[in-house]
Design an enzyme around this catalytic site. Structure first.
Site, mmCIF file in Angstrom:
data_model
loop_
_atom_site.group_PDB
_atom_site.id
_atom_site.type_symbol
_atom_site.label_atom_id
_atom_site.label_comp_id
_atom_site.label_asym_id
_atom_site.label_seq_id
_atom_site.Cartn_x
_atom_site.Cartn_y
_atom_site.Cartn_z
ATOM 1 N N GLU A 28 32.002 -83.141 27.678
ATOM 2 C CA GLU A 28 31.228 -84.047 26.569
ATOM 3 C C GLU A 28 31.801 -85.365 26.770
ATOM 4 O O GLU A 28 33.098 -85.639 27.188
ATOM 5 C CB GLU A 28 31.691 -83.415 25.214
ATOM 6 C CG GLU A 28 31.507 -82.294 24.620
ATOM 7 C CD GLU A 28 31.729 -81.930 23.465
ATOM 8 O OE1 GLU A 28 31.976 -82.868 22.546
ATOM 9 O OE2 GLU A 28 31.786 -80.801 22.956
ATOM 10 N N GLU A 55 37.308 -77.600 21.934
ATOM 11 C CA GLU A 55 38.326 -78.684 21.221
ATOM 12 C C GLU A 55 39.362 -77.874 20.392
ATOM 13 O O GLU A 55 39.701 -78.058 19.273
ATOM 14 C CB GLU A 55 37.566 -79.467 20.466
ATOM 15 C CG GLU A 55 36.609 -80.518 21.432
ATOM 16 C CD GLU A 55 36.078 -81.662 20.683
ATOM 17 O OE1 GLU A 55 36.075 -81.545 19.420
ATOM 18 O OE2 GLU A 55 35.668 -82.601 21.127
#
Ligand code: BGP
Length: 472
Positions: A370, A174
């Protein structure tokens, strides 16, 4: 129809699961100095480890000791893939050490071998919010170009050591979260500590640039070491919609998408998009993109796009200026959507939208690494957790990804739900924000013996995998 070799599985990260924070030569990581927070209560970064403070990552869920039991449970569900990260501080305890720590390397040998025992493909993130704290203290993390070399050295050691055990890699987890410029994101992603007088936004762009260069160098190194290795970026993807069809809102949402996702453009296209260069110019930033960096970015384009997806945002324009720069303060509640207890808006169709957004731009293979639902679970009278809400969330998201394959033709390699077993929350440090198919007996108050048990969703996901997603 999903591909026959579709990678069904789940994802965790070293710092949220392993515990054993100072075992076998491991150094202190940046998440080791973040305290527990709560729902609506931010975690705090402390100056080193302060006695009396609670640091949940020191314990994790004792995965370091329990990994065999946990992998066996994943295998029972039929996992084809398992995503985790390599804690940088197990390999290079300080980050700038000359030699890697053999005991740390051996742990991941054992872990990956255990996965292969069951035919599970390990999928690995190199840096998942776990940079060595020493790099923060001595260099202020990625604001210093020397961290590029430290990261590449770490990446090379991992590629060389595990090249026959791990095919799919990701560089920075991320990486784009730092577009929301705050201390928590900066320490998690770049080991950066804000100082008085800093322009936080400039510091973020500078540090992120060094990470992007480090990532490109790692991609190059992986291909030199073994051309079969696939290295992806990892983007925290939460699409931004305009709050209304007012053109001002539409432009504002576009501005937010530019700012939050230019990272993906650099990773996948090998250069910065014009809009961000224009922004640097407007803000009068010194030119930190060196000519040699441009070449490196061009040569280190990623092989695939990995991303997380939890929710979407809606953006509303308030200011009437022309730059439509994202400030992080323009998001409003989307009245069409429900939200989790932590205010994360539930939007399965948004996952299809995001898959398309990436596909239309980059035409690269993708992996969802995810996606999951954090909730307060209650143990029923029969001792079992009936987490139908989790099943509902996952069912609708899996349907959306199937539709993206079917209707938009996206090339999807796999789906790693987050997280197959309850672990410490990254944003709040809580144990009680639970995602797992497997319950872990541990609470925010530090009670419980870490024992594992299956929730209702465990059996549901097993069936989904058995039918390759045909029966949800
Ligand atoms: C992502 C992180 C993960 C994970 C997940 C859920 O941002 O990559 O590490 O934790 O979100 O977030 P949280 O744990 O804060 O609920």
């Amino acid at each position: 129809m999903l591909r026959k070799d579709f990678l069904w599985g789940g994802a965790i990260a070293a710092h949220q699961a392993e515990g054993a924070w100072d075992t076998d030569g491991k150094g202190v990581s940046c998440s080791d100095v973040e305290t527990i927070g709560g729902n609506g209560i931010p975690r705090r970064l402390t100056d080193g480890i302060v006695p009396g403070e609670v640091y949940p990552n020191h314990e994790g869920i004792h995965f370091y000791e329990h990994y065999k039991e946990d992998i066996a449970l994943f295998a029972e569900m039929g996992f084809k893939g398992f995503r985790t990260s390599i804690a940088w501080t197990r390999i290079f305890p300080n980050g700038d050490d000359d030699k890697p720590n053999e005991a740390g390397l051996q742990f991941y040998d054992r872990l990956f071998d255990e996965c292969h025992k069951y035919g599970i493909e390990p999928i690995v993130t190199l840096s998942h919010f776990e940079m060595p704290y020493h790099l923060a203290k001595k260099y202020n993390g990625f604001t210093d170009r020397r961290c590029i070399d430290f990261f590449v050295r770490f990446a090379r050691v991992c590629f060389e050591r595990y090249q026959t055990k791990v095919k799919y890699w990701m560089t920075f987890n991320e990486i784009n979260n730092q577009a929301d410029v705050n201390q928590h994101n900066l320490i998690q992603e770049g080991a950066v500590i804000l100082r008085e007088g800093d322009d936080p936004e400039y510091i973020m762009y500078l540090s992120a640039h060094h990470e992007l260069v480090a990532s490109a160098l790692a991609v190059k190194a992986a291909h030199e070491i073994n051309p079969d290795l696939m290295v992806g970026c990892m983007i925290g993807m939460n699409g931004v919609y305009p709050a209304t069809c007012d053109p001002q809102d539409v432009m504002n949402a576009l501005g937010a998408m530019h700012q939050k996702y230019y990272f993906a453009e650099v990773h996948a296209r090998g250069h910065y998009p014009k809009h961000i260069l224009k922004k640097f110019e407007r803000k009068g930033y010194p030119d930190f993109i060196l000519p040699e960096d441009k070449e490196i970015l061009e040569q280190g384009k990623v092989d695939y796009i990995a991303f997380s997806y939890y929710m979407s945002y809606a953006s509303s324009h308030k200011r009437g200026n022309k730059d439509f720069d994202y400030t992080g303060e323009d998001f409003v509640r989307n009245t069409y959507l429900k939200a989790s207890d932590w205010g994360w808006q539930i939007d399965p169709l948004g996952l299809r939208w995001c898959l398309s957004w990436f596909h239309d731009r980059f035409e690269l293979p993708m992996m969802i690494v995810e996606n999951g639902f954090g909730a307060y679970d209650k143990i029923g009278e029969d001792g079992v957790i009936d987490d139908q809400y989790r099943i509902d969330y996952l069912k609708e998201h899996i349907q959306a990804l199937k539709d993206a394959v079917e209707y938009e033709g996206v090339d999807l390699l796999g789906y790693m739900m987050w997280s197959p077993i309850d672990i410490v929350s990254a944003s709040t440090g809580e144990y009680d924000k639970r995602y797992g198919f497997i319950h872990v007996n541990r609470t925010n108050e530090g009670e419980g013996d870490f024992s594992r048990s299956k929730k209702k969703s465990f059996h549901w996901y097993k069936h989904v995998i058995e039918t390759n997603g045909e029966e949800l």
